[in-house]
Design an enzyme around this catalytic site. Sequence first.
Site, mmCIF file in Angstrom:
data_model
loop_
_atom_site.group_PDB
_atom_site.id
_atom_site.type_symbol
_atom_site.label_atom_id
_atom_site.label_comp_id
_atom_site.label_asym_id
_atom_site.label_seq_id
_atom_site.Cartn_x
_atom_site.Cartn_y
_atom_site.Cartn_z
ATOM 1 N N ASP A 1 0.820 -1.197 0.000
ATOM 2 C CA ASP A 1 0.000 0.000 0.000
ATOM 3 C C ASP A 1 0.863 1.260 0.000
ATOM 4 O O ASP A 1 1.832 1.347 0.750
ATOM 5 C CB ASP A 1 -0.871 -0.045 1.266
ATOM 6 C CG ASP A 1 -1.757 1.159 1.390
ATOM 7 O OD1 ASP A 1 -2.564 1.365 0.489
ATOM 8 O OD2 ASP A 1 -1.634 1.886 2.388
ATOM 9 N N GLU B 1 1.230 -0.587 -5.213
ATOM 10 C CA GLU B 1 0.163 0.387 -5.382
ATOM 11 C C GLU B 1 0.818 1.759 -5.465
ATOM 12 O O GLU B 1 1.042 2.426 -4.464
ATOM 13 C CB GLU B 1 -0.828 0.357 -4.213
ATOM 14 C CG GLU B 1 -2.082 1.145 -4.511
ATOM 15 C CD GLU B 1 -2.362 2.328 -3.588
ATOM 16 O OE1 GLU B 1 -3.337 3.046 -3.820
ATOM 17 O OE2 GLU B 1 -1.582 2.558 -2.638
HETATM 18 C C1 GLC Z 1 -3.958 3.366 -0.255
HETATM 19 C C2 GLC Z 1 -5.374 2.862 -0.201
HETATM 20 C C3 GLC Z 1 -6.286 3.977 0.166
HETATM 21 C C4 GLC Z 1 -5.843 4.572 1.470
HETATM 22 C C5 GLC Z 1 -4.375 4.992 1.407
HETATM 23 C C6 GLC Z 1 -3.843 5.281 2.767
HETATM 24 O O1 GLC Z 1 -3.764 4.248 -1.280
HETATM 25 O O2 GLC Z 1 -5.722 2.319 -1.436
HETATM 26 O O3 GLC Z 1 -7.612 3.519 0.252
HETATM 27 O O4 GLC Z 1 -6.618 5.706 1.737
HETATM 28 O O5 GLC Z 1 -3.570 3.948 0.931
HETATM 29 O O6 GLC Z 1 -3.619 4.090 3.471
HETATM 30 C C1 GLC Z 2 -3.205 6.642 -2.605
HETATM 31 C C2 GLC Z 2 -4.630 7.012 -2.376
HETATM 32 C C3 GLC Z 2 -5.191 7.787 -3.510
HETATM 33 C C4 GLC Z 2 -4.299 8.940 -3.782
HETATM 34 C C5 GLC Z 2 -2.891 8.505 -3.961
HETATM 35 C C6 GLC Z 2 -2.018 9.672 -4.051
HETATM 36 O O1 GLC Z 2 -3.096 5.800 -3.688
HETATM 37 O O2 GLC Z 2 -5.384 5.890 -2.258
HETATM 38 O O3 GLC Z 2 -6.435 8.241 -3.158
HETATM 39 O O4 GLC Z 2 -4.744 9.561 -4.938
HETATM 40 O O5 GLC Z 2 -2.452 7.748 -2.881
HETATM 41 O O6 GLC Z 2 -0.791 9.296 -4.561
#
Ligand code: GLC
Ligand code: GLC
Length: 650
Positions: free
Chosen positions: A298, A340
């Site tokens: 994440d 991610e």
């Molecule tokens: C990731 C998750 C998002 C969350 C963020 C902070 O981007 O997908 O839902 O708000 O991390 O943990």
């Molecule tokens: C995480 C969050 C998303 C946001 C991004 C920023 O992926 O989930 O909402 O746009 O971070 O980099």
Amino acid sequence: MPSTLNLDRESKRALQRLLPRVEQGLSDSISADPQGWQEFTQRLGKYFPALFDLYLGLYSTRYDFFFHLEDLLISLARAWFARPDDLRTLDKARETNPLWFQSNQMLGGVCYVDLFAGNLEGVKSKIPYFKELGLTYLHLMPLFKVSDGENDGGYAVSSYREIYPPLGTLEQLASLARELRNAGISLVLDLVFNHTADEHAWAEHAKAGDEEYADFYRIFPSREWPDAYEQNLREIFPDEHAGAFTFFPNLFQNGGWVWTTFHSYQWDLNYANPAVFNRMAEEMLFLANQGVEVIRLDAVAFIWKELGTSCENLPGAHKLIQAFNAVSRIAAPALLFKSEAIVHPDDVVKYIAPDECQLSYNPLLMALLWNSLATREVKLLSQALATRYKIHPETAWVNYVRVHDDIGWTFSDEDAAQFGINGNDHRRFLNEFYRGRFEGSFARGLPFQENPKTGDCRISGTCASLAGLEKAIKEEGAHEVELAIRRILLIHGIILTSGGVPLIYLGDEIGTLNDYTYRDDPAHERDSRWVHRPQADWEKYAKRNDPTSIEGQIYQGLQKLIALRKTHDAFSGGELEIIPTGNEHILGFMRTHAGRRTIIFANFSENLQPVAARIFEQYSVHTLKHLHGFSNVPPQSDITIEPLDFLVFG
Ligand code: GLC
Ligand code: GLC
């Protein structure tokens, strides 16, 4: 690190020095499981040089480097001894077939445990449904202990070793993982490793004044350092707090500023401290030992911080992930990482490598699918597939149209400029379009984290509501409903045929609409992403095989596409070549794998669109079977593609 260091020699020496100490500490486990120890030391021999190099790169300036390295090795050995036999068998199977995830049999789904099925036992009872759909990969949204009320949908974890009680127990998780595996489905869970909840035991110790733990986070007694850092930082959740820090009055004598990239209750971990690396490596291996096969890393972009930089996507972040990867190769080899990184496309790809993240979300494809639906043009999409789709052959994209998060328009401004498109203006248009404010828009989305300072905004909404189904049902009629269904199937068609692992946000397969009731829930009202996180409606699911219902049309349409993917080998792997179609509304591409090929044409417009016969000739489309799509394809003449049709030949 001094350049004169002979890494090869030094890593060998380090291991020779450390191994006897590990053996001493774990002598009981070793005599109880000598074969396990042998397997462990074999893998250690293979991957320790990489781990040593990375760890040294991250922590060589620490006077206590060697102490932490020894501590890490002991943790790895302990985790390995705790690894159940069936997972050790899986380790071997994956090592012999490391590219298993590139198969056309792969199909991902993602859901919230509580919203989809109540609890972990409920999820288990849905295994027959997952099999019916064809899933081989199931991502369960965060299910660890969090506080009631606001917890960022589970992303503010207060213990990585306890399940949020309403969802079940750790035993149930392990048993679910096993049953899923027996059904051919790999369990995917998040490792929320950028931050913990401020209620995590580590944060509680820090609050109580324990310096060891205060060093697990980035806490500053005054604004001096936060101000200096903030010169270069982006605001991620500006609705909630400006900047990246939150003041906690009870820290230290006079309060302290804690680094909180996301919400104030999510404290960023301090990976400059090797103890944090070691403890998180333990948490990761603990998850792996519960039967988790893929870990979603994440918010990877944010994990390493350096003054004077944006603190996103820094080289240190890559080293950290590579070091975690080496850890998993040693102590949980079956484990894969999915990154991610919802950032600029140049940065997204930097996380993708066999020794970093073998899988990655493809936010660019996702954003450009929606862009093409809005503009009815495919130029940005074609360009991205032609120039940015190719990744290392031992990795794969996770292609998706929606997930639990907002849509950010993360295309590259430089790419857009090649077509004379101004990135900022275009983002503004897309935001207006998907909020349903642009003339002629079919979408019903909501703004997320609108930042008045920058004009920035992202979009929330379910696939169906963004694709026009909500508006069509409520305000229009059968024709528009039909178009919305075609849009939904069109973009799913692309993620199902373009390679990598397609990922379905469960609920989308039956056309779930926005749910506005989140506004009545104090824990959710400030976060519009809850509009696309509704409770699964099993009455609607019951209609999925009724072709007269909207649910049935979408579900069966998707089923056809899934069957198509699974019966044609050409959909394995990630080879993709763009076919210039000579029509700005039509995307064309060819997929090849193991001597097989398929050709795809997707019409993003609501009108009939021509493609010249010579293009069909050039790609010998007539030698292939017409596998999907309702347009008529007469031989040797120009083809007219029906509105929003998805044509496949193979
Ligand atoms: C990731 C998750 C998002 C969350 C963020 C902070 O981007 O997908 O839902 O708000 O991390 O943990
Ligand atoms: C995480 C969050 C998303 C946001 C991004 C920023 O992926 O989930 O909402 O746009 O971070 O980099």
